[in-house]
Motif scaffolding. Structure first.
Motif, PDB file in Angstrom:
ATOM      1  N   MET A  93       0.871  -1.457   0.076  1.00 34.89           N
ATOM      2  CA  MET A  93      -0.063  -0.125  -0.470  1.00 34.89           C
ATOM      3  C   MET A  93       0.869   1.207  -0.215  1.00 34.89           C
ATOM      4  SD  MET A  93      -2.865   1.281   2.337  1.00 34.89           S
ATOM      5  CE  MET A  93      -1.312   0.856   3.984  1.00 34.89           C
ATOM      6  N   LEU A  94       2.701   1.467   1.045  1.00 36.56           N
ATOM      7  CA  LEU A  94       2.778   2.236   0.977  1.00 36.56           C
ATOM      8  C   LEU A  94       3.541   2.687  -0.462  1.00 36.56           C
ATOM      9  CD1 LEU A  94       3.712   2.236   4.770  1.00 36.56           C
ATOM     10  CD2 LEU A  94       2.709   3.815   3.981  1.00 36.56           C
ATOM     11  N   SER A  95       4.336   1.335  -1.052  1.00 40.38           N
ATOM     12  CA  SER A  95       4.650   1.629  -2.436  1.00 40.38           C
ATOM     13  C   SER A  95       4.087   2.465  -3.634  1.00 40.38           C
ATOM     14  CB  SER A  95       4.670   0.064  -2.537  1.00 40.38           C
ATOM     15  OG  SER A  95       5.485  -0.335  -1.830  1.00 40.38           O
ATOM     16  N   GLU A  96       2.064   1.819  -3.766  1.00 46.25           N
ATOM     17  CA  GLU A  96       1.404   2.298  -4.534  1.00 46.25           C
ATOM     18  C   GLU A  96       1.118   4.097  -3.992  1.00 46.25           C
ATOM     19  OE1 GLU A  96      -1.362   3.072  -7.197  1.00 46.25           O
ATOM     20  OE2 GLU A  96       0.058   1.077  -7.370  1.00 46.25           O
ATOM     21  N   ALA A  97       1.425   4.169  -2.797  1.00 46.72           N
ATOM     22  CA  ALA A  97       1.850   5.464  -2.159  1.00 46.72           C
ATOM     23  C   ALA A  97       2.703   6.590  -2.674  1.00 46.72           C
ATOM     24  CB  ALA A  97       1.185   6.217  -1.142  1.00 46.72           C
ATOM     25  N   HIS A  98       3.912   5.821  -2.906  1.00 45.14           N
ATOM     26  CA  HIS A  98       5.102   7.151  -3.940  1.00 45.14           C
ATOM     27  C   HIS A  98       4.537   6.663  -5.430  1.00 45.14           C
ATOM     28  CE1 HIS A  98       7.203   7.031   0.406  1.00 45.14           C
ATOM     29  NE2 HIS A  98       6.798   5.905   0.643  1.00 45.14           N
ATOM     30  N   ARG A  99       4.502   5.480  -5.887  1.00 41.79           N
ATOM     31  CA  ARG A  99       3.888   6.022  -7.188  1.00 41.79           C
ATOM     32  C   ARG A  99       2.882   7.087  -7.872  1.00 41.79           C
ATOM     33  NH1 ARG A  99       4.882   0.303  -6.861  1.00 41.79           N
ATOM     34  NH2 ARG A  99       2.129  -0.377  -6.638  1.00 41.79           N
ATOM     35  N   ARG A 100       2.211   6.935  -6.697  1.00 37.27           N
ATOM     36  CA  ARG A 100       0.883   7.951  -7.431  1.00 37.27           C
ATOM     37  C   ARG A 100       1.068   9.381  -6.931  1.00 37.27           C
ATOM     38  NH1 ARG A 100      -5.049   6.781  -6.053  1.00 37.27           N
ATOM     39  NH2 ARG A 100      -4.674   3.814  -6.952  1.00 37.27           N
ATOM     40  N   VAL A 101       2.327   9.464  -5.449  1.00 31.90           N
ATOM     41  CA  VAL A 101       3.155  10.728  -4.911  1.00 31.90           C
ATOM     42  C   VAL A 101       4.181  10.966  -6.582  1.00 31.90           C
ATOM     43  CG1 VAL A 101       4.646  12.233  -3.930  1.00 31.90           C
ATOM     44  CG2 VAL A 101       2.508  10.569  -2.215  1.00 31.90           C
ATOM     45  N   GLU A 102       4.538  10.498  -6.790  1.00 34.79           N
ATOM     46  CA  GLU A 102       5.264  10.494  -7.522  1.00 34.79           C
ATOM     47  C   GLU A 102       4.429  10.720  -9.300  1.00 34.79           C
ATOM     48  OE1 GLU A 102       8.033   7.461  -8.375  1.00 34.79           O
ATOM     49  OE2 GLU A 102       9.242   7.349  -7.031  1.00 34.79           O
ATOM     50  N   ARG A 103       3.708  10.688  -9.252  1.00 35.38           N
ATOM     51  CA  ARG A 103       2.804  10.850 -10.323  1.00 35.38           C
ATOM     52  C   ARG A 103       2.493  12.501 -10.517  1.00 35.38           C
ATOM     53  NH1 ARG A 103       0.911   5.371 -10.219  1.00 35.38           N
ATOM     54  NH2 ARG A 103      -0.782   6.040  -9.918  1.00 35.38           N
ATOM     55  N   GLU A 163       6.335  -1.394  14.439  1.00 39.69           N
ATOM     56  CA  GLU A 163       7.642  -1.534  14.940  1.00 39.69           C
ATOM     57  C   GLU A 163       8.658  -2.463  13.632  1.00 39.69           C
ATOM     58  OE1 GLU A 163       8.334  -2.683  18.920  1.00 39.69           O
ATOM     59  OE2 GLU A 163       7.084  -0.940  19.469  1.00 39.69           O
ATOM     60  N   ARG A 164       8.128  -2.289  12.337  1.00 39.70           N
ATOM     61  CA  ARG A 164       9.030  -3.524  11.263  1.00 39.70           C
ATOM     62  C   ARG A 164       9.576  -2.160  10.449  1.00 39.70           C
ATOM     63  NH1 ARG A 164       3.350  -6.334   9.360  1.00 39.70           N
ATOM     64  NH2 ARG A 164       3.243  -7.400  11.695  1.00 39.70           N
ATOM     65  N   PRO A 165      10.783  -2.849  10.868  1.00 32.54           N
ATOM     66  CA  PRO A 165      11.380  -1.347  10.256  1.00 32.54           C
ATOM     67  C   PRO A 165      12.013  -0.955   8.675  1.00 32.54           C
ATOM     68  CG  PRO A 165      13.079  -2.878  11.539  1.00 32.54           C
ATOM     69  CD  PRO A 165      11.842  -3.393  11.138  1.00 32.54           C
ATOM     70  N   ARG A 166      11.133  -1.722   7.841  1.00 34.34           N
ATOM     71  CA  ARG A 166      10.760  -1.567   6.947  1.00 34.34           C
ATOM     72  C   ARG A 166       9.739  -0.751   6.309  1.00 34.34           C
ATOM     73  NH1 ARG A 166      12.898  -6.813   3.121  1.00 34.34           N
ATOM     74  NH2 ARG A 166      15.042  -7.326   4.156  1.00 34.34           N
ATOM     75  N   THR A 167       8.743  -1.122   6.691  1.00 33.88           N
ATOM     76  CA  THR A 167       7.522  -0.720   6.692  1.00 33.88           C
ATOM     77  C   THR A 167       7.753   0.920   7.951  1.00 33.88           C
ATOM     78  OG1 THR A 167       6.088  -2.751   7.003  1.00 33.88           O
ATOM     79  CG2 THR A 167       4.847  -0.822   7.396  1.00 33.88           C
ATOM     80  N   GLU A 168       8.048   1.682   7.956  1.00 34.38           N
ATOM     81  CA  GLU A 168       8.407   2.342   8.591  1.00 34.38           C
ATOM     82  C   GLU A 168       9.614   3.357   8.062  1.00 34.38           C
ATOM     83  OE1 GLU A 168       9.937   4.282  12.902  1.00 34.38           O
ATOM     84  OE2 GLU A 168      10.348   2.228  12.850  1.00 34.38           O
ATOM     85  N   VAL A 169       9.972   3.045   7.001  1.00 31.42           N
ATOM     86  CA  VAL A 169      10.953   3.989   6.137  1.00 31.42           C
ATOM     87  C   VAL A 169      10.032   3.901   4.731  1.00 31.42           C
ATOM     88  CG1 VAL A 169      12.953   3.741   4.680  1.00 31.42           C
ATOM     89  CG2 VAL A 169      13.109   1.945   6.933  1.00 31.42           C
ATOM     90  N   MET A 170       8.809   3.065   4.782  1.00 29.29           N
ATOM     91  CA  MET A 170       8.174   3.688   3.852  1.00 29.29           C
ATOM     92  C   MET A 170       7.179   5.157   3.722  1.00 29.29           C
ATOM     93  SD  MET A 170       8.750   1.637   1.127  1.00 29.29           S
ATOM     94  CE  MET A 170       7.459   2.361  -0.171  1.00 29.29           C
ATOM     95  N   LEU A 171       6.887   4.968   5.345  1.00 26.77           N
ATOM     96  CA  LEU A 171       6.520   5.625   5.789  1.00 26.77           C
ATOM     97  C   LEU A 171       7.077   7.822   5.406  1.00 26.77           C
ATOM     98  CD1 LEU A 171       4.676   4.967   8.788  1.00 26.77           C
ATOM     99  CD2 LEU A 171       3.716   5.533   7.034  1.00 26.77           C
ATOM    100  N   HIS A 172       8.176   7.235   5.027  1.00 23.83           N
ATOM    101  CA  HIS A 172       8.868   9.084   4.876  1.00 23.83           C
ATOM    102  C   HIS A 172       8.807   9.124   4.204  1.00 23.83           C
ATOM    103  CE1 HIS A 172      12.480   7.391   8.286  1.00 23.83           C
ATOM    104  NE2 HIS A 172      11.002   7.462   8.622  1.00 23.83           N
ATOM    105  N   GLY A 173       8.294  10.350   3.393  1.00 26.24           N
ATOM    106  CA  GLY A 173       7.559  10.935   2.559  1.00 26.24           C
ATOM    107  C   GLY A 173       6.946  10.910   1.922  1.00 26.24           C
ATOM    108  N   LEU A 174       5.744  10.537   2.856  1.00 30.33           N
ATOM    109  CA  LEU A 174       4.281  10.669   2.942  1.00 30.33           C
ATOM    110  C   LEU A 174       3.728  11.985   3.690  1.00 30.33           C
ATOM    111  CD1 LEU A 174       3.276   7.225   2.191  1.00 30.33           C
ATOM    112  CD2 LEU A 174       3.948   8.697   0.299  1.00 30.33           C
ATOM    113  N   GLU A 175       2.727  12.692   3.304  1.00 28.50           N
ATOM    114  CA  GLU A 175       2.176  13.397   4.419  1.00 28.50           C
ATOM    115  C   GLU A 175       1.961  12.218   5.043  1.00 28.50           C
ATOM    116  OE1 GLU A 175      -1.433  17.193   4.882  1.00 28.50           O
ATOM    117  OE2 GLU A 175      -0.088  16.378   2.655  1.00 28.50           O
TER     118      GLU A 175
END
Length: 854
Positions: free
Chosen positions: A22-32, A45-57
């Motif tokens: 879901m977060l990957s799809e959000a990054h794709r949409r923000v880039e568009r 507390e999953r590190p990889r998921t937490e990193v995906m939140l960076h850059g999203l409002e």
């Protein structure tokens, strides 16, 4: 305002990567350039998921205080005020903290979609409401947080996030899903390979069914008649004979060989009703196919092969299973039979299986009718006999002189034969043609159209009269036979319908689907309006989308009363079919009324229960609460009196009486409020892992010292409960046991672990309870025996059981060996798979609940 769209990432278990996708799809949409915000995402507390939140409002969450702890939930108002194009909302099945805008997160999502905001969400297959029993049978866990299937089915897009059980277990072992201290327990319980494989299959099959619905809708909308072999669908053609059971079992075995195979048994009934079908045998076969997971269908059609093929293509079947013909060898002169015709006309995209059986070539019990009335074949033979027969006979008689009387009898025989075969019109033509030939060739003067002897005129008149009479009788008999057969077919269909309705097996939508299928229509809808000038509203429909909005726009409309109508599209039905259709319409209204009456009855039951509770509360307030109030008031009045000077001992005694009265009031009011919460369904436990030795001792604060003997081993596993609710439940049970224990006898509270459960047993040596009253003591406002009204309002045990069941446990009463009563609280041990099963559970806040006064 246009509704927003819902996209759901569906997974088989926690940790497959739904939130990450879901977060990957959000990054794709923000880039568009899409305006996309995070409304609520829990990274656990999953590190990889937490990193995906960076850059999203991220929209700030709303803080709620509940039982002395602060929790965060999605702020629906803030998201609506921000009004993004796309909002990310994790964990669709999550239960909100009491005090939130809505009880469930999917209801929050509905508000966002209604406001025109697109939503991307996640959910696990075990949280679908319809699969609760299946998931519990697989994992041993009953999911407390569920989402209605219809909410997920209405999603504009569903994307399956799949992962093999081995890969998911490797992720678990690497610490990518849960904290290291929980990994071993998870791998050995909920995340066992068997559990994960079964849940994965559930998810794949559920998504496959959803895709199949899309395919059916597309084929209906685009009128695609060609079969697309995307899934094995096996149609079984039934005749009502005993061979049907063999065919159904054979089709079930074929379906098992292919993944997701489906069996559809269909019985084609002729419109004239002249069939050899046994209603009892059809009922047995219907039960058999439903037990094997298939469906039974009843279709009307005069041309059985065409109707069977139309049905198979309509459901996008890939195979047809038919039985070997029951006709004897000589009966094949009348045609190739249904099986051969279906195999010839099925085309390359539909496989036909002819299955042998014990009834093959043994003949039919009753003759099969040939179309309407006499049938096309008989009529054709009637015309052949009526026209060619007299001509051939005339050629034969020209070479043989048998006399006028014998000649007329032979021509009369041909006329009777034409009447028996073809009915009235071939017989009339045969009589006219035969009389012409008799007059021309055999009545003096020969080869002229005059008759010299008057007796010959009488003979010709009698000849024509007999021919017309016989033909009229044959035609009348055919009409009566057709009418009787038609009525028989109608009665069979209506009795089948009425049986389903009376058994309550049919909903409005299922009944309309039966109407559409039986009469071969494209859609069926039940329309209703409040008044003569009010717009029509659809209260039920079946078939393709685009159902007519008014009865006038339908191909067939059947009014039912003044403000209801059954509307069908597809073709115009003959008048004789409308009578049966009117019965279907009346039954549909009955089913609709029954559904509404059931809803009203449920509401009335809730109101009656609420009224009973309110009446009992008033009775409690009028007496049980008045007694401690009167004691408190008397003590306070005495202390405030200037006429008496109280000693310190007297003042202490009066103050002690005030304190006891206040404690009693607090206890009564607490039970009343708790019972009210249980009745209104507002008890929302916050489950977490706790030790019993942290909760049970706190529940004993309201009973005298030395009245309870406590035995809670420290080695017991942790339990999954709401600490506040458990403390209140134990306190009420212990207080009840102390109340009925003999003086000088203590109550024993002992805990032990049994399999995946932990039992808390409260044992007293009181008078006990008879077996027939063990369940009644848990009902509200019940006091056992001759307990005086001053001992309480009879809510303690009812509240205790309600709280226990809300936490997924049980509370039962047993006899104490040697006399007395034992209350057994059974709770879920933390070692069960439920500890780590749903993602929403792992994300629950771990707040310490306030201790409630027992």
């Amino acid at each position: 305002m246009a509704r927003g769209k819902l996209r759901i990432y569906l997974g088989a278990a926690p940790g497959v990567g739904k939130t990450y996708a879901m977060l990957s799809e959000a990054h794709r949409r923000v880039e568009r350039g899409t305006d996309c915000v995070v409304a609520f995402v829990e990274h656990h507390e999953r590190p990889r998921t937490e990193v995906m939140l960076h850059g999203l409002e991220q929209v700030p969450r709303r803080e709620l205080e509940y039982r002395g702890a602060v929790f965060t939930e999605m702020d629906v108002d803030a998201v609506l005020a921000r009004r993004p194009r796309v909002a990310l909302v994790d964990e669709l099945a999550h239960t909100n903290v009491p005090g939130s805008r809505n009880a469930k997160r999917w209801q929050d999502v509905e508000e966002l979609i209604a406001a025109g905001i697109d939503v991307i969400s996640t959910v696990n297959i075990q949280h679908l409401e319809s699969l609760g029993d299946v998931v519990e049978s697989i994992t041993g866990v009953r999911q407390q947080e569920t989402v209605p299937d219809e909410v997920v089915r209405r999603a504009d897009q569903i994307e399956l996030v799949d992962m093999s059980p081995q890969a998911l277990r490797r992720r678990m072992a690497h610490g990518n899903v849960y904290q290291p201290d929980k990994v071993d327990a998870a791998l050995s319980n909920y995340f066992r390979p068997g559990n994960l494989t079964a849940l994965r299959e559930l998810a794949l099959l559920w998504v496959a069914d959803r895709v199949d619905e899309y395919l059916k809708q597309y084929r209906r909308d685009h009128r695609v008649s060609k079969i697309w072999g995307s899934r094995e669908r096996i149609v079984v053609g039934l005749t009502g004979g005993p061979e049907g059971r063999t065919l159904i079992r054979r089709a079930a075995r074929l379906a098992e060989k292919g993944a997701g195979g489906e069996v559809l048994a269909v019985y084609i009934a002729r419109s004239d009703g002249l069939t050899a079908a046994s209603p009892k045998e059809l009922a047995v076969q219907r039960t058999l196919v439903e037990d094997l997971g298939g469906t039974f269908h009843h279709v009307v059609g005069d041309d059985i092969p065409a109707a069977l093929l139309d049905f198979a293509r309509g459901v996008n079947a890939t195979q047809v299973v038919l039985g070997s013909s029951r006709r004897k060898s000589w009966q094949y002169v009348f045609g190739p039979g249904v099986g051969a015709t279906v195999a010839r006309e099925s085309g390359p995209d539909l496989d036909v299986h002819i299955v042998t059986h014990e009834e093959a070539a043994k003949g039919r019990g009753l003759p099969v009718a040939r179309g309407a009335r006499l049938g096309r074949g008989r009529i054709i033979w009637g015309w052949i006999v009526g026209l060619a027969g007299p001509a051939a006979l005339a050629v034969l008689l020209n070479s043989v002189d048998l006399g006028l009387a014998n000649d007329m009898l032979l021509f009369l025989t041909l006329t009777v034969a034409a009447a028996l075969l073809g009915g009235l019109y071939p017989a009339l033509v045969s009589a006219a043609f035969g009389s012409f030939l008799i007059n021309f060739f055999y009545t003096p003067p020969l080869h002229r159209f005059t008759i010299a002897d008057p007796k010959n005129i009488v003979a010709l008149v009698i000849f024509i009269g007999v021919a017309v009479s016989v033909a009229s009788v044959v035609d009348l008999a055919a009409r009566r036979t057709h009418q009787a057969a038609r009525l028989r077919a109608e009665s069979g269909i209506l009795s089948f319908l009425a049986g389903n309705v009376l058994r309550g097996e049919t909903s409005v939508e299922e009944l309309l689907e039966r109407v559409r299928e039986t009469f071969g229509m494209e859609s069926a809808a039940l329309l209703e309006r409040a008044g003569d000038v009010e717009p029509w509203m659809c209260v039920g429909r079946a078939g393709r989308d685009g159902t007519v909005a008014r009865p006038e726009d339908a191909d067939v409309d059947i009014p039912v009363g003044d403000h209801m109508a059954l509307a069908l599209t597809g073709r115009v039905l003959p008048a004789e079919d409308r009578r049966v259709l009117a019965a279907f319409a009346a039954q549909a209204v009955i089913v609709l009324d029954r559904r509404r009456l059931q809803e009203e009855a449920d509401q009335a039951k809730e109101l009656a229960e609420g009224n009973r509770i309110r009446t009992a509360l008033l009775a409690a307030v009028s007496h049980d609460l008045r007694t401690p109030l009167a004691g408190i008031k008397a003590a306070v009045t005495s202390l405030r009196s200037d006429d008496v000077e109280w000693s310190e001992e007297d003042r202490a005694e009066l103050l002690e009486g005030i304190e006891k009265g206040a404690d009693r009031l607090d206890h009564l009011v607490g039970n009343l409020l708790d019972m009210s919460r249980l009745q209104t369904g507002t008890v929302a436990p916050i489950i977490r892992e706790v030790d019993l030795d942290e909760v049970v001792p706190m529940a004993l604060g309201g009973v005298p010292e030395d009245s309870v003997e406590l035995d809670v081993p420290e080695s017991l596993p942790m339990v999954r409960v709401d600490p506040g609710l458990l403390e209140r439940a134990v306190a009420n049970v212990v207080e009840n046991a102390v109340k009925y224990s003999p003086p000088g006898t203590s109550v024993k509270v002992a805990a032990s672990a049994i399999a995946d459960r932990v039992e808390v047993r409260v044992v007293d040596r009181g008078p006990g309870v008879p077996d027939d009253a063990k369940e009644r003591i848990f009902e509200p406002f019940q006091r056992h025996g001759d307990a005086p009204r001053g001992t309480g309002v009879g809510l303690g045990l009812a509240v205790a059981r309600g709280f226990t069941e809300a936490m997924g446990g049980t509370l039962d009463a047993e006899d104490t060996p040697g006399g007395g009563l034992t209350m057994v609280l059974t709770l879920r041990a933390a070692a069960r798979p439920a500890t780590l099963a749903p993602a929403s559970v792992s994300a629950e806040p771990s707040a310490h609940s306030e201790r409630q006064t027992s």
